[in-house]
Design a protein around this motif. Structure first.
Motif, PDB file in Angstrom:
ATOM      1  N   TYR A   1     -23.154   8.846  74.543  1.00 31.93           N
ATOM      2  CA  TYR A   1     -23.107   8.432  72.898  1.00 31.93           C
ATOM      3  C   TYR A   1     -21.799   8.500  72.351  1.00 31.93           C
ATOM      4  O   TYR A   1     -21.209   7.560  71.569  1.00 31.93           O
TER       5      TYR A   1
ATOM      6  N   PHE B   1     -26.104   3.911  80.453  1.00 31.25           N
ATOM      7  CA  PHE B   1     -27.140   3.520  79.624  1.00 31.25           C
ATOM      8  C   PHE B   1     -27.650   1.997  80.185  1.00 31.25           C
ATOM      9  O   PHE B   1     -26.541   1.643  80.686  1.00 31.25           O
TER      10      PHE B   1
ATOM     11  N   ALA C   1     -27.931   0.346  75.398  1.00 35.64           N
ATOM     12  CA  ALA C   1     -26.364   0.469  74.761  1.00 35.64           C
ATOM     13  C   ALA C   1     -26.071  -0.650  73.885  1.00 35.64           C
ATOM     14  O   ALA C   1     -25.362  -0.395  72.752  1.00 35.64           O
TER      15      ALA C   1
END
Length: 127
Positions: free
Chosen positions: A11, A79, A84
């Motif tokens: 993230y 991801f 994403a």
């Protein structure tokens, strides 16, 4: 539960991609406004592009684009792309809000509604 360093989650890489992208867009707009006022129409398109490409701020925005690409590569390694990629639309939101703050661009109720819908879409797509 095992604790993971934030960089391992991915993230932070998505946030870096978004932040660097927004930075680059705002800097190019800012410097474009300055350059347009300085040179006017007399220097032509090539003169304008040369002045922009030799501007340290514009160079920093191009470097930010490269760094954003590196962050994106690291993010998509962690991801699925379908998870994403919707987060990238947050860069649109950042540019719209910050351009209203820094450049006095209009922020209408329809833009606010659009950003709200965008946020809802990101929420559902990211699940």
């Amino acid at each position: 539960m095992k604790w993971t360093w934030p960089l391992q989650s991915g993230y932070l890489y998505i946030a870096g991609t978004i932040g660097l992208t927004v930075y680059g867009q705002l800097v190019i707009k800012w410097q474009s406004l300055i350059q347009s006022n300085q040179s006017g129409a007399s220097s032509g398109k090539m003169g304008y592009l040369f002045a922009m490409l030799s501007n340290p701020w514009v160079i920093s925005s191009l470097l930010a684009a490269v760094l954003a690409s590196f962050c994106w590569m690291l993010a998509v390694a962690r991801f699925p792309l379908s998870v994403a990629y919707p987060y990238m639309s947050l860069s649109f939101a950042g540019v719209i809000v910050l351009s209203a703050c820094f450049f006095g661009e209009t922020f209408t109720p329809s833009k606010a509604l659009g950003l709200l819908l965008l946020g809802c879409g990101i929420y559902f797509l990211g699940r």
